[in-house]
Design a protein around this motif. Sequence first.
Motif, short mmCIF file in Angstrom:
data_model
loop_
_atom_site.label_atom_id
_atom_site.label_comp_id
_atom_site.label_asym_id
_atom_site.label_seq_id
_atom_site.Cartn_x
_atom_site.Cartn_y
_atom_site.Cartn_z
N PRO A 264 33.53 -30.17 21.30
CA PRO A 264 33.89 -30.44 20.36
C PRO A 264 32.37 -30.80 19.19
CG PRO A 264 35.17 -32.12 21.94
CD PRO A 264 33.62 -30.47 22.64
N ASN A 265 32.35 -30.68 17.58
CA ASN A 265 31.26 -31.61 17.10
C ASN A 265 30.74 -32.58 17.75
OD1 ASN A 265 31.93 -28.91 15.13
ND2 ASN A 265 32.83 -30.29 14.19
N GLY A 266 29.37 -32.66 17.94
CA GLY A 266 28.78 -33.48 18.39
C GLY A 266 29.09 -33.61 18.99
N SER B 238 24.06 -37.34 23.97
CA SER B 238 25.94 -36.57 22.39
C SER B 238 25.53 -36.54 21.27
CB SER B 238 27.29 -37.12 22.97
OG SER B 238 27.96 -37.21 22.07
N ASP B 239 25.44 -36.72 19.83
CA ASP B 239 25.26 -36.89 18.54
C ASP B 239 26.24 -36.60 17.65
OD1 ASP B 239 23.53 -37.92 15.83
OD2 ASP B 239 22.04 -37.92 17.97
N PRO B 240 26.12 -37.39 16.69
CA PRO B 240 27.39 -37.67 15.54
C PRO B 240 26.51 -36.64 14.55
CG PRO B 240 27.44 -39.52 15.49
CD PRO B 240 26.06 -39.00 16.81
N LYS B 241 25.12 -36.64 14.37
CA LYS B 241 24.27 -36.68 12.84
C LYS B 241 24.18 -35.29 12.97
CE LYS B 241 19.85 -37.30 14.86
NZ LYS B 241 18.36 -38.23 14.79
N TYR B 242 23.88 -34.04 12.00
CA TYR B 242 23.53 -32.92 11.66
C TYR B 242 22.62 -33.11 10.10
CZ TYR B 242 28.01 -33.28 8.80
OH TYR B 242 28.40 -34.15 7.97
N THR B 243 21.93 -31.97 10.05
CA THR B 243 20.61 -32.38 9.46
C THR B 243 21.51 -31.85 7.89
OG1 THR B 243 20.46 -29.63 9.81
CG2 THR B 243 18.94 -31.11 10.15
N LEU B 244 21.44 -32.15 6.75
CA LEU B 244 21.93 -32.72 6.03
C LEU B 244 22.09 -31.21 5.50
CD1 LEU B 244 24.13 -34.46 3.96
CD2 LEU B 244 21.52 -34.85 2.76
N SER B 245 20.66 -30.79 5.51
CA SER B 245 21.15 -29.05 4.87
C SER B 245 21.92 -28.27 5.62
CB SER B 245 19.06 -28.33 5.37
OG SER B 245 18.71 -28.59 6.68
N SER B 246 22.40 -28.41 6.49
CA SER B 246 22.86 -27.70 7.25
C SER B 246 24.40 -27.15 6.28
CB SER B 246 23.66 -28.46 8.39
OG SER B 246 22.56 -28.34 9.67
N LEU B 247 25.21 -28.57 5.85
CA LEU B 247 25.92 -28.03 4.79
C LEU B 247 26.43 -26.81 3.80
CD1 LEU B 247 26.48 -32.31 4.02
CD2 LEU B 247 27.94 -30.88 5.27
#
Length: 351
Positions: free
Chosen positions: A86-88, A261-270
């Motif tokens: 899953p994501n994160g 496990s980490d929920p964050k993702y780089t904002l630029s990934s959007l």
Amino acid sequence: MVHKALNSIVLAAAVAVSASQADAADYRKNPFTLVYEGAITQNLPGKVNMHPVTYKLNGLDISANIYTPANYDPKKTYPAVVVAHPNGGVKEQTAGLYAQRLAEQGYIAITADAAYQGASGGQPHNTDKPANRIEDIHGMADFITRYPGVDQARLGLLGICGGGGYSLAAAQTDKRFKSVATLSMFNSGMVRRNGFMDSQLSTIQERLQQASNARAQEAAGGEVLYANNVQLTDEKIAKLPFEMYRQGFEYYGKTHAHPNSDPKYTLSSLLDLMSFDATDHIDLIDKPLLMIAGGKADSLYMTEQAFAKASGTKDKELFKIDGATHIETYWVPKYVDAAVGKLAKFYARTL
């Protein structure tokens, strides 16, 4: 998906679970740091065994676990299943649980931390781009089809949550997969673009501008900005509007927490996420397709939409687990048993 930001201090303080559940899901009490009930604690003759491996994918070190069936003999041949997390999430959580359960059914199973995530390499870490996640799935197939005992002609795919959406995308073109299954499929691009249940349609352009600004800042050597880089109190979690997110905080932040496990993702990934949709070209999937989701899951609409669009195969089934929510399919024994039972029959028939 959104869940609680983790670090070792938070993990050490996560005490809001029963003693038995904490023991079952405490990464510090498992030599492989697995955090699911019934996880392997040691490799024993005649039992399902787990083998940590590292391999290169596009120059990055990928951290993976391979599960082999009881009495595994590398001179024999076995069907295999690639499991996308899953994501994160990471391979030590629900992806590992399902990989282990598939190994109990006689399959060799592989699950790997996505590139730029978990214990795998890639900087800036927690970059979350669809192309990378899809390439991860191709890479797992590359590695497992060369593993001793694997029958390349009997390769299956299982994607969970965000890994389910990316599995649908990977299987559109990668015909090594003879059958495809998803569990609680999450269409990451659609949700990052429109919001969960289309709750953020009015801010699409604003969020794209924020992502563009973040990309420009990175390119100029500035600070890398992250989305979902949050910690919430129990009170704030209880007020979240969607059950999947409320239960996700519990699963990832308390009951099945893992330091990788980490929920964050780089904002630029959007920039990449918001132009992606797991169902684009889904008609290219011409292999047997099984989509499993909780009957009470508020994310069920994503599975139903994808299933309806999957017109390239006549061998397809949507299986709803009565009473289950999205996160409950990750770990609640009776729901996991229902999913594994369905997967076992599906792969037995198609592989």
